[in-house]
Design a protein around this motif. Structure first.
Motif, short mmCIF file in Angstrom:
data_model
loop_
_atom_site.label_atom_id
_atom_site.label_comp_id
_atom_site.label_asym_id
_atom_site.label_seq_id
_atom_site.Cartn_x
_atom_site.Cartn_y
_atom_site.Cartn_z
N LEU A 183 7.26 -0.04 0.83
CA LEU A 183 8.66 -0.37 2.60
C LEU A 183 8.88 1.01 2.74
O LEU A 183 9.10 1.21 3.52
CB LEU A 183 9.72 -1.15 2.44
N ALA A 184 9.02 2.14 1.82
CA ALA A 184 9.32 3.81 2.33
C ALA A 184 8.72 4.34 0.72
O ALA A 184 7.84 4.08 -0.04
CB ALA A 184 10.70 3.38 2.18
N PRO A 185 7.84 5.50 1.49
CA PRO A 185 7.23 6.32 0.47
C PRO A 185 8.10 6.62 -0.85
O PRO A 185 7.43 7.13 -2.04
CB PRO A 185 6.86 7.78 1.83
N LYS B 294 24.26 15.77 9.61
CA LYS B 294 24.08 16.57 10.25
C LYS B 294 22.47 17.35 9.18
O LYS B 294 21.10 17.63 9.66
CB LYS B 294 24.31 18.04 9.50
N LYS B 295 22.16 16.35 8.14
CA LYS B 295 21.02 16.67 7.48
C LYS B 295 20.23 15.54 7.83
O LYS B 295 19.15 15.01 7.44
CB LYS B 295 20.95 17.13 6.70
N PHE B 296 21.38 13.89 7.83
CA PHE B 296 20.18 12.74 7.25
C PHE B 296 20.48 11.49 7.95
O PHE B 296 22.25 11.70 8.60
CB PHE B 296 21.03 12.22 5.77
N GLU B 297 19.82 11.16 8.19
CA GLU B 297 20.22 9.90 9.09
C GLU B 297 20.27 8.11 8.16
O GLU B 297 19.31 8.10 7.90
CB GLU B 297 19.07 9.79 10.27
N LEU B 298 21.16 7.83 8.59
CA LEU B 298 21.37 6.51 7.72
C LEU B 298 20.82 5.49 8.42
O LEU B 298 21.32 5.30 9.40
CB LEU B 298 23.25 6.98 6.85
N GLN C 4 11.56 -4.72 9.73
CA GLN C 4 12.65 -3.81 10.26
C GLN C 4 12.59 -3.06 9.71
O GLN C 4 12.81 -1.52 9.73
CB GLN C 4 14.37 -5.11 10.17
N ILE C 5 13.08 -2.98 8.02
CA ILE C 5 12.91 -1.90 7.12
C ILE C 5 11.18 -0.54 7.32
O ILE C 5 11.48 0.52 7.64
CB ILE C 5 12.36 -2.09 5.86
N LEU C 6 10.63 -1.39 7.78
CA LEU C 6 9.22 -0.77 7.85
C LEU C 6 8.97 0.52 9.49
O LEU C 6 8.78 1.09 9.85
CB LEU C 6 8.19 -1.96 7.54
N SER C 7 9.69 -0.76 10.42
CA SER C 7 9.92 -0.42 11.90
C SER C 7 10.68 1.38 11.51
O SER C 7 10.58 1.71 12.61
CB SER C 7 10.04 -1.22 12.71
N ASP C 8 11.55 1.32 11.21
CA ASP C 8 12.94 2.44 10.36
C ASP C 8 11.47 3.48 10.20
O ASP C 8 12.63 4.76 10.60
CB ASP C 8 13.59 2.09 9.90
N GLN C 9 10.38 3.50 9.48
CA GLN C 9 10.19 4.39 9.34
C GLN C 9 10.88 5.76 8.50
O GLN C 9 10.75 7.01 8.64
CB GLN C 9 9.46 5.39 10.31
N LEU C 10 11.33 4.99 7.28
CA LEU C 10 12.10 5.50 6.78
C LEU C 10 11.40 6.68 5.39
O LEU C 10 10.54 6.74 4.95
CB LEU C 10 12.92 4.99 5.31
N LYS D 12 1.29 -1.02 -0.02
CA LYS D 12 -0.01 0.00 0.21
C LYS D 12 0.38 1.18 0.15
O LYS D 12 1.89 1.44 0.79
CB LYS D 12 -0.76 -0.05 1.67
N PRO D 13 0.39 2.05 -0.35
CA PRO D 13 1.47 3.62 -0.79
C PRO D 13 1.28 3.84 0.93
O PRO D 13 0.56 3.73 1.97
CB PRO D 13 0.35 4.92 -1.26
N LEU D 14 2.18 4.86 1.45
CA LEU D 14 2.71 5.21 2.64
C LEU D 14 2.93 6.59 3.05
O LEU D 14 3.63 6.98 1.83
CB LEU D 14 4.39 4.23 2.82
N PRO D 15 2.08 7.51 4.15
CA PRO D 15 2.48 8.54 3.49
C PRO D 15 3.88 8.98 4.38
O PRO D 15 4.41 8.05 4.70
CB PRO D 15 1.53 8.94 4.93
N MET D 16 4.34 10.06 3.71
CA MET D 16 5.89 10.68 3.99
C MET D 16 6.09 10.68 5.86
O MET D 16 5.08 11.51 6.36
CB MET D 16 5.68 11.80 3.32
#
Length: 1015
Positions: A746-748, A678-682, A718-724, A637-641
């Protein structure tokens, strides 16, 4: 203009020092001229220098001050340093500077260095030049550190005496740096302080300070004078506040990165650098229990047991409730022979953390060594109860029972449980071999010993054991599969095929046997047999979708003729349509079988036909998506941002099966390495079974890293729970599980890259991250995804380290006088219609030798060799006189092969990427001809970025001409090599593409769900 490194050595004349009175005359002239400007000042100063001294200018910009300093001084040499390469308009600035110097005929006097001043002084030191700097002009960054460092670094190179002129002294940071330098160097004094110009005053820019440096004189300031004149309390307080701000805002991130780096170095066994990193962390966190513990373990690995003990006791003083730290204390106590206290430490560890299984097992080992077998058995059984999913406890308990000859059957049962948890563990296999030998069951014993040898890749020993067991007993189907695999690895083709057929006699309805036989036949180049077996197996086992899919997707690894390519392509298209039409998803069983079917292999070899695969990839991608949607309807399903993290960062996930020493990782690790933390969490994800140093690098770059092999659902969860916000597949189409995951949402936003340069065809992948220099003008027509053209080659690739110990030509069976053409692509990249190119080159370059890398299958290698033989025969030549087939090489040997070669020949249709970047690092001229699709234009883009385009051909005829000229014209070849050497910095560690990638990430998150209006 001349480059500095090449001319350092030419300036090594002993200086004749100027007299201080001459410098004083400079001051008198300046003070006496209210209309003086900085160029006049510098010209006066240079006039005072002795002939063998040099003038040095940091921050030369367009060269106006250089012109002023050198005019009417034709015999003086100047160092000019400015970091133009870090600027967007660097080429324009360099051109202006060059033109200005040429206009006044100063080219030969200026040694220009396009680098920052720190690098310049390090290079100057390495050059061991005796030339001294008589006048030093600093007009660089006006921050405190840069100014002070500029003075400290120049000091060893100054003549005695020397004049130091500093610009931008209206900045309090510059003033304080100068004064702090003077305070610590009595041989330096402030001679003149010229303020910022006013409307009616002289024009010295933003203020000038003139300092003298004379080791024969000392200037002393008392505290009152120094404090009043030279201390700037608000600035000093600001520097202190800056440090405090860093402590509270930047330190957690900086220390966390430092700690990760230490853990990475620790993990790969680089203990001394790890020790240094841990100590740096402790400078910030003196009482960090975990860091003290980890540093203690470094000392344990270095066998510095007293150091280890000291740090572990410190960590326990801070955190006495850590079971892990007590366990580590037990390790070192056991190592130094303090067994009673080691037992206490392990027992305390178990008390604090009952799940710490290693503590049970180590305690059990000590009890066994001290003949306390009953207590040891009790501890091992405790371990099994504490964690029934830990295979090691079953092994230890089984070993105890076996060694005591108390209960062999229970020992075997325990080993079998361990094997269920870790199916390919060699130690369990060996132990089962021993157990069955004690039970006088030689066949089973031989099978397990064979499995042990097979896992250890000792194929001859494995064959001996398997055949020994099969003489008296029919093995499980897995035994025939393993035995056949051993023969395959040893390239004993017929024995491998016969073993599979023998297994099928006993197990005629075992899909796995058919599948392995089909793959083996394909790998041996026996494609007709593979199709026949697949067809028979599909009819015999109609409900097994794996076999149906294999029948459909079977393609030769290499082709004999272009007509053969067309034949198999038509067959593939027809079979794909039949497969899609006949695959039903109307029951849970059918849905599961379809998932297993697409999870067996990929359409990997389809892409190597040199055709437009867009529609086929879309057709198959839609099929994969439909199967995955049926299995996991909630995950498509489409995921919200999602909202950003509390710190405002965007969460980016990188996933691949190739996060180890693999081409994909070599190409793409520069993205996470250079991201702005500082801008991105990898977040990193890999499902490859093994990890290595490359894997650990990805872990270091990541906020969180997950190694989840063999469990698709756990990985997806795990990918879904990280809410990328964005999930990036480094490659799609190389590993089936990654293709399955890519068929989900698994991500928007989901992207793929040119790690595997072919469209995924999946409706769940939104963007294809590519290279602007590699893509053709109509590149967007080749992708189901929206094409994103990143600048340059699209990746930040690190220049590979060349081997210190190198092999010679003779080690590769190459002639010393040959013109060696290296063509080292995977065999399946070579299309038959281009074979003639090698022969055409050989006809005109009699000394040519072409080096190829063999396929893992001797049959495929021989098939390719036969193609070459036919092509060379067409030119009246014998391919064996020209072609060398080398086995696959380790990295050092492979780079050595590049270093002894003369020319790198790129493949047409599917170009080299990593191989081309490595060849250029070895200074090999690369001949390429760009193809229709991006996958045939890698070297083309790389050479354009390098700025060496003379070896790019427009067609096959020109390709041959360029290759021939490189072979016959060594001077031209040397000129190409010289260009490559000079331009390395343009190619490697490019940050521009990462900045553009980050801008894309920010834009796509900000604009979601609308797609950005750029491609």
């Amino acid at each position: 203009m001349q480059r500095l490194p090449e001319l350092y050595k030419n300036l090594g004349q002993e200086s004749v020092h100027p007299k201080s009175e001459q410098f004083q005359s400079v001051l008198n002239q300046v003070e006496g001229k209210t209309t003086a400007n900085i160029m006049q000042l510098l010209n006066f100063a240079v006039e005072c220098m002795e002939p063998d001294e040099v003038y040095c200018e940091i921050g030369c910009s367009h060269g106006a001050n250089l012109l002023g300093s050198l005019l009417n001084h034709p015999d003086q040499i100047a160092y000019a340093v400015d970091d133009f390469s870090s600027l967007d308009d660097s080429e324009e600035k360099l051109e202006i500077l060059s033109n200005n110097l040429s206009l006044f005929n100063l080219d030969e006097q200026v040694l220009f260095c396009d680098q920052n001043f720190e690098e310049f002084f390090f290079d100057l030191k390495e050059s061991q030049s005796d030339a001294k700097i008589g006048v030093y002009f600093y007009s660089g960054n006006p921050d405190y550190r840069s100014q002070l460092l500029g003075l400290l670094l120049v000091k060893p190179f100054l003549a005695n005496p020397a004049l130091i002129i500093v610009n931008n002294t209206n900045w309090s940071s510059v003033q304080q740096a100068n004064w702090d330098f003077i305070a610590t160097h009595p041989d330096c004094q402030l001679l003149l302080n010229l303020p910022t110009p006013t409307e009616n005053h002289f024009t010295f820019g933003n203020g000038i300070q003139i300092l003298s440096y004379d080791m024969t004189q000392e200037s002393h300031y008392n505290w009152s004078e120094y404090s009043q004149k030279f201390r700037n309390p608000p600035l000093i307080q600001a520097i202190s506040d800056l440090h405090n701000d860093f402590e509270f805002t930047q330190k957690p991130q900086a220390v966390n990165t430092l700690y990760k780096e230490a853990l990475y170095l620790h993990h790969i066994g680089d203990f001394f650098p790890a020790e240094k990193k841990y100590k740096e962390v402790l400078q910030w966190h003196t009482y960090h229990a975990d860091v003290l513990h980890d540093l203690g373990i470094v000392y344990y690995n270095l066998q510095q047991y007293q150091n280890c003990l000291s740090h572990l006791l410190q960590s326990l003083a801070i955190d006495p409730a850590s079971g892990l730290h007590h366990y580590s204390l037990g390790l070192v106590l056991e190592k130094i022979g303090n067994i009673p206290q080691a037992i206490e430490a392990y027992q305390k560890s178990i008390q604090l953390n009952p799940k710490l299984i290693n503590a049970y097992n180590n305690l059990g080992v000590i009890l066994c060594q001290t003949d306390q077998f009953q207590d040891a058995e009790y501890v091992y059984r405790q371990a099994v109860t504490a964690n029934p999913s830990h295979f090691g406890s079953y092994i230890n308990l089984g070993n105890l029972l076996l060694e005591q000859h108390r209960n062999i059957d229970e020992a075997i049962e325990l080993y079998q449980k361990a094997l269920q948890l870790k199916p390919r563990d060699p130690d369990v296999m060996q132990n089962l071999g021993i157990a069955y030998d004690l039970k006088h069951d030689p066949a089973k014993s031989a099978f397990y010993f064979g499995n042990y040898a097979h896992i250890r890749q000792n194929y001859e020993a494995a064959i001996e054991q398997y055949e020994k067991g099969l003489k008296t007993q029919i093995g499980k189907s897995s035994i025939y599969i393993n035995l056949a695999d051993c023969y395959e690895k040893l390239n004993q083709e017929e024995k491998a095929i016969n073993t599979y057929h023998e297994g099928l006699k006993h197990y005629p309805k075992t899909p796995r046997l058919y599948f392995c036989l089909i793959v083996a036949l394909q790998n041996f180049g026996r494609i007709h047999e593979a199709i026949t077996v697949a067809s028979q197996a599909a009819q015999l086992l109609p409900n097994d979708l794996i076999l149906k899919i294999e029948e459909q997707r079977l393609l030769p690894i290499i082709y004999d003729t272009p007509e053969e390519i067309n034949f198999y392509r038509r067959r593939f298209i027809q079979s794909l349509e039949v497969l899609i039409e006949q695959t039903t998803l109307d029951s849970p069983e059918a849905i599961e079988k379809a998932k297993v079917g697409i999870g067996a292999r990929t359409n990997f070899y389809l892409q190597y036909q040199g055709k437009d695969d867009l529609e086929l990839q879309k057709r198959y991608g839609e099929f994969v998506h439909r199967v995955m949607a049926a299995n996991y309807p909630e995950w498509v399903k489409p995921l919200p941002m999602p909202s950003r993290s509390q710190n405002g960062k965007i969460r980016i996930g990188y996933i691949s099966n190739a996060m180890y020493s693999h081409t994909v990782s070599k190409l793409l690790r520069g993205w996470p390495r250079n991201h702005d933390q500082k801008k991105f969490e990898l977040y990193g994800y890999t499902n490859y079974a093994k990890i290595d140093a490359m894997t650990q690098q990805f872990a270091v770059y990541s906020h969180a890293f997950y190694h989840i092999p063999g469990d698709l659902e756990e990985l997806c969860q795990q990918i879904l729970s990280d809410q990328l916000h964005i999930l990036v597949f480094l490659d799609i189409g190389m590993h089936p599980t990654i293709t399955q995951i890519a068929g989900l949402r698994l991500a928007p936003v989901q992207c793929t890259t040119w790690g595997h340069p072919i469209t995924s065809g999946l409706p769940t992948i939104d963007y294809f991250l590519s290279s602007n220099l590699m893509e053709p003008e109509n590149g967007e027509n080749h992708y189901s995804e929206t094409l994103i053209r990143l600048p340059n080659i699209g990746v930040s690739y690190s220049k590979p380290a060349l081997p210190k110990t190198r092999k010679r030509r003779s080690d590769f069976k190459l002639r010393s006088q040959a013109v060696v053409y290296l063509s080292c692509q995977s065999t399946f990249k070579y299309l038959p219609q281009y074979d003639y190119i090698f022969a055409a080159i050989a006809q005109r370059v009699p000394q040519a030798q072409f080096v190829f890398i063999s396929h893992s299958s001797d049959s495929i290698t021989q098939q390719f060799a036969q193609r070459l033989k036919k092509a060379f025969a067409g030119f009246g030549l014998d391919s064996e006189d020209y072609c060398v087939m080398l086995p696959r090489l380790n990295q050092n040997d492979y780079l050595s092969l590049n270093l002894v070669s003369d020319v790198f020949l790129d493949t047409l249709g599917w170009s080299g990427g990593n191989t081309t970047l490595e060849a250029i690092a070895c200074n090999l001229p690369v001949v390429t001809c760009p193809g229709e699709f991006m996958r045939g234009r890698h070297s083309y883009g790389i050479l354009r970025m390098l700025g060496v385009t003379e070896t790019i051909a427009n067609d096959e005829a020109e390709y041959i001409d360029i290759a021939v000229r490189l072979g016959l014209d060594p001077q031209w070849r040397k000129s190409i090599v010289a260009q490559i050497v000079a331009n390395h910095d343009r190619l490697y560690d490019d940050k521009t593409c990462v900045e553009a990638l980050e801008a894309f990430y920010e834009r796509v998150v900000e604009d979601y769900p609308r797609k950005p209006d750029f491609i």
